[in-house]
Design a protein around this motif. Structure first.
Motif, PDB file in Angstrom:
ATOM      1  N   GLY A   1     123.272  46.258  46.596  1.00  0.00           N
ATOM      2  CA  GLY A   1     123.280  47.350  45.268  1.00  0.00           C
ATOM      3  C   GLY A   1     122.527  48.485  45.589  1.00  0.00           C
ATOM      4  N   VAL A   2     121.296  49.009  45.202  1.00  0.00           N
ATOM      5  CA  VAL A   2     120.745  50.241  45.039  1.00  0.00           C
ATOM      6  C   VAL A   2     120.027  50.216  46.640  1.00  0.00           C
ATOM      7  N   GLU A   3     119.763  49.205  47.181  1.00  0.00           N
ATOM      8  CA  GLU A   3     119.029  49.002  48.633  1.00  0.00           C
ATOM      9  C   GLU A   3     117.580  49.829  48.494  1.00  0.00           C
ATOM     10  N   LYS A   4     116.761  49.471  47.512  1.00  0.00           N
ATOM     11  CA  LYS A   4     115.380  50.193  47.440  1.00  0.00           C
ATOM     12  C   LYS A   4     114.418  49.019  48.081  1.00  0.00           C
ATOM     13  N   GLN A   5     113.939  49.630  49.289  1.00  0.00           N
ATOM     14  CA  GLN A   5     113.084  48.680  50.053  1.00  0.00           C
ATOM     15  C   GLN A   5     111.630  48.657  49.443  1.00  0.00           C
ATOM     16  N   ASN A   6     111.265  49.258  48.934  1.00  0.00           N
ATOM     17  CA  ASN A   6     109.665  49.307  48.264  1.00  0.00           C
ATOM     18  C   ASN A   6     109.542  49.007  46.931  1.00  0.00           C
ATOM     19  N   SER A   7     110.533  48.624  46.341  1.00  0.00           N
ATOM     20  CA  SER A   7     110.374  48.525  44.939  1.00  0.00           C
ATOM     21  C   SER A   7     109.845  46.916  44.730  1.00  0.00           C
ATOM     22  N   VAL A   8     108.844  46.876  43.838  1.00  0.00           N
ATOM     23  CA  VAL A   8     108.354  45.851  43.460  1.00  0.00           C
ATOM     24  C   VAL A   8     108.270  45.350  41.949  1.00  0.00           C
ATOM     25  N   MET A   9     108.784  44.158  41.491  1.00  0.00           N
ATOM     26  CA  MET A   9     109.055  43.947  40.061  1.00  0.00           C
ATOM     27  C   MET A   9     107.634  43.190  39.594  1.00  0.00           C
ATOM     28  N   THR A  10     107.054  43.541  38.596  1.00  0.00           N
ATOM     29  CA  THR A  10     105.942  43.090  37.897  1.00  0.00           C
ATOM     30  C   THR A  10     106.124  42.555  36.660  1.00  0.00           C
ATOM     31  N   THR A  11     105.812  41.219  36.193  1.00  0.00           N
ATOM     32  CA  THR A  11     106.118  40.605  34.956  1.00  0.00           C
ATOM     33  C   THR A  11     104.706  39.930  34.537  1.00  0.00           C
ATOM     34  N   SER A  12     104.525  39.810  33.184  1.00  0.00           N
ATOM     35  CA  SER A  12     103.404  39.085  32.711  1.00  0.00           C
ATOM     36  C   SER A  12     103.751  38.382  31.649  1.00  0.00           C
ATOM     37  N   ALA A  13     103.045  37.171  31.319  1.00  0.00           N
ATOM     38  CA  ALA A  13     103.096  36.525  30.104  1.00  0.00           C
ATOM     39  C   ALA A  13     101.644  36.129  29.784  1.00  0.00           C
ATOM     40  N   MET A  14     101.375  36.431  28.609  1.00  0.00           N
ATOM     41  CA  MET A  14     100.006  36.354  27.952  1.00  0.00           C
ATOM     42  C   MET A  14      99.948  35.421  26.709  1.00  0.00           C
ATOM     43  N   LEU A  15      99.254  34.321  26.655  1.00  0.00           N
ATOM     44  CA  LEU A  15      99.360  33.409  25.671  1.00  0.00           C
ATOM     45  C   LEU A  15      97.884  33.274  24.957  1.00  0.00           C
ATOM     46  N   GLY A  16      97.873  32.616  23.714  1.00  0.00           N
ATOM     47  CA  GLY A  16      96.580  32.663  23.072  1.00  0.00           C
ATOM     48  C   GLY A  16      95.877  33.936  23.211  1.00  0.00           C
ATOM     49  N   SER A  17      94.572  33.622  23.552  1.00  0.00           N
ATOM     50  CA  SER A  17      93.548  34.763  23.448  1.00  0.00           C
ATOM     51  C   SER A  17      93.800  35.566  24.515  1.00  0.00           C
ATOM     52  N   PHE A  18      94.670  35.545  25.531  1.00  0.00           N
ATOM     53  CA  PHE A  18      95.158  36.670  26.399  1.00  0.00           C
ATOM     54  C   PHE A  18      96.146  37.605  25.549  1.00  0.00           C
ATOM     55  N   ARG A  19      96.692  37.140  24.665  1.00  0.00           N
ATOM     56  CA  ARG A  19      97.507  37.770  23.795  1.00  0.00           C
ATOM     57  C   ARG A  19      96.623  38.477  22.711  1.00  0.00           C
ATOM     58  N   ARG A  20      95.776  38.039  21.931  1.00  0.00           N
ATOM     59  CA  ARG A  20      95.423  38.304  20.965  1.00  0.00           C
ATOM     60  C   ARG A  20      94.085  39.338  21.186  1.00  0.00           C
ATOM     61  N   SER A  21      93.323  38.915  22.238  1.00  0.00           N
ATOM     62  CA  SER A  21      92.170  39.881  22.645  1.00  0.00           C
ATOM     63  C   SER A  21      92.631  41.013  23.810  1.00  0.00           C
ATOM     64  N   GLY A  22      92.691  42.278  23.562  1.00  0.00           N
ATOM     65  CA  GLY A  22      92.539  43.114  24.624  1.00  0.00           C
ATOM     66  C   GLY A  22      91.637  43.007  25.600  1.00  0.00           C
ATOM     67  N   ASN A  23      90.184  42.710  25.142  1.00  0.00           N
ATOM     68  CA  ASN A  23      89.152  42.568  26.220  1.00  0.00           C
ATOM     69  C   ASN A  23      89.467  41.445  27.267  1.00  0.00           C
ATOM     70  N   THR A  24      89.926  40.363  26.809  1.00  0.00           N
ATOM     71  CA  THR A  24      90.307  39.327  27.535  1.00  0.00           C
ATOM     72  C   THR A  24      91.418  39.468  28.640  1.00  0.00           C
ATOM     73  N   ARG A  25      92.431  40.260  27.953  1.00  0.00           N
ATOM     74  CA  ARG A  25      93.742  40.782  28.784  1.00  0.00           C
ATOM     75  C   ARG A  25      93.084  41.545  29.987  1.00  0.00           C
ATOM     76  N   GLN A  26      92.505  42.705  29.489  1.00  0.00           N
ATOM     77  CA  GLN A  26      91.922  43.731  30.357  1.00  0.00           C
ATOM     78  C   GLN A  26      90.885  43.140  31.437  1.00  0.00           C
ATOM     79  N   GLU A  27      90.057  42.193  31.307  1.00  0.00           N
ATOM     80  CA  GLU A  27      89.508  41.561  32.101  1.00  0.00           C
ATOM     81  C   GLU A  27      90.163  40.838  33.065  1.00  0.00           C
ATOM     82  N   PHE A  28      91.147  40.227  32.748  1.00  0.00           N
ATOM     83  CA  PHE A  28      92.062  39.358  33.524  1.00  0.00           C
ATOM     84  C   PHE A  28      92.835  40.410  34.712  1.00  0.00           C
TER      85      PHE A  28
END
Length: 185
Positions: free
Chosen positions: A151-178
Motif C-alpha cells: 500500500g502506502v509503504e510508510k515505514q515510520n507510521s504508528v497507530m495509537t488507539t485508546s479505550a476509556m471506561l468508567g472514571s477514565f471516561r468521566r474524569s478528565g483528571n483521571t484520564r490525564q493522569e494516566f
C-alpha cells in the motif's frame, strides 16, 4: 486441523506459481500452518482460564498501570502482522488483578485476527469485567505491516488507539493522569 491448514498453504504456493515440492518449500505448508495456529492461539483461551482466580483483596483505590506490554497480532484485513505495545490502567474497588494476568489478557485478544481498534476495546472491557474497577484505560501503539510493506509503504507510521471506561471516561483528571504517566517513562 493443522493438516487442513497445510493443504491450504500448499494451494497458496501453487497459486503464487511456486513449486511446493522444491527443496526450500517442501515443509513450508506444515510450518506455515503451525505458525498460523500459534499466532492465532487466542481463540483457544478464555478470560476465566487466563485470570484463573488471581484476584486479590486490596484496599488500594489508586491507579494501577502496567505499561509497555509488547503485543503481536495479525490484521484481519490482510493477515499481516501488527506489532506494538499496550498500556493498561485501572482503579481498583476492593480487588486487584495479578500482574501477569493483564499481559495475558492482552495476549489472548492480540492472538486473534484483529483490528487494533477492537483489540483496544476488548482489553479494556475484559479488565473491567474481571476487576469491577471504577475505571479502565487502555492505550495501544502499533506499527502495521499492511501499511509498511504494501500500500502506502510508510515505514515510520504508528497507530495509537485508546479505550476509556468508567472514571477514565468521566474524569478528565483521571484520564490525564494516566496519559501523563505512560508518556513520562
Amino acid at each position: 486441523m493443522c493438516n487442513d491448514l497445510a493443504k491450504h498453504y500448499q494451494q497458496i504456493l501453487l497459486g503464487l506459481g511456486e513449486d511446493p515440492e522444491r527443496e526450500g518449500l517442501r515443509d513450508t505448508p506444515m510450518r506455515a500452518a503451525k505458525a498460523m495456529q500459534y499466532l492465532c492461539n487466542g481463540y483457544e483461551k478464555s478470560l476465566d482460564e487466563i485470570v484463573n482466580n488471581a484476584l486479590f483483596e486490596s484496599s488500594s483505590e489508586e491507579m494501577v498501570i502496567v505499561r509497555d506490554i509488547e503485543l503481536y497480532s495479525l490484521c484481519e484485513h490482510h493477515l499481516l502482522p501488527f506489532i506494538g505495545k499496550a498500556h493498561v490502567a485501572y482503579i481498583p474497588t476492593g480487588k486487584v488483578l495479578g500482574l501477569s494476568k493483564i499481559a495475558r489478557i492482552v495476549d489472548m485478544y492480540a492472538r486473534r485476527l484483529q483490528i487494533q481498534e477492537n483489540l483496544t476495546r476488548q482489553v479494556a472491557e475484559a479488565v473491567q469485567s474481571v476487576t469491577g474497577a471504577a475505571g479502565v484505560g487502555v492505550v495501544i501503539e502499533a506499527k502495521h505491516m499492511c501499511m509498511m510493506m504494501r500500500g502506502v509503504e510508510k515505514q515510520n507510521s504508528v497507530m495509537t488507539t485508546s479505550a476509556m471506561l468508567g472514571s477514565f471516561r468521566r474524569s478528565g483528571n483521571t484520564r490525564q493522569e494516566f496519559l501523563q504517566l505512560i508518556r513520562n517513562h
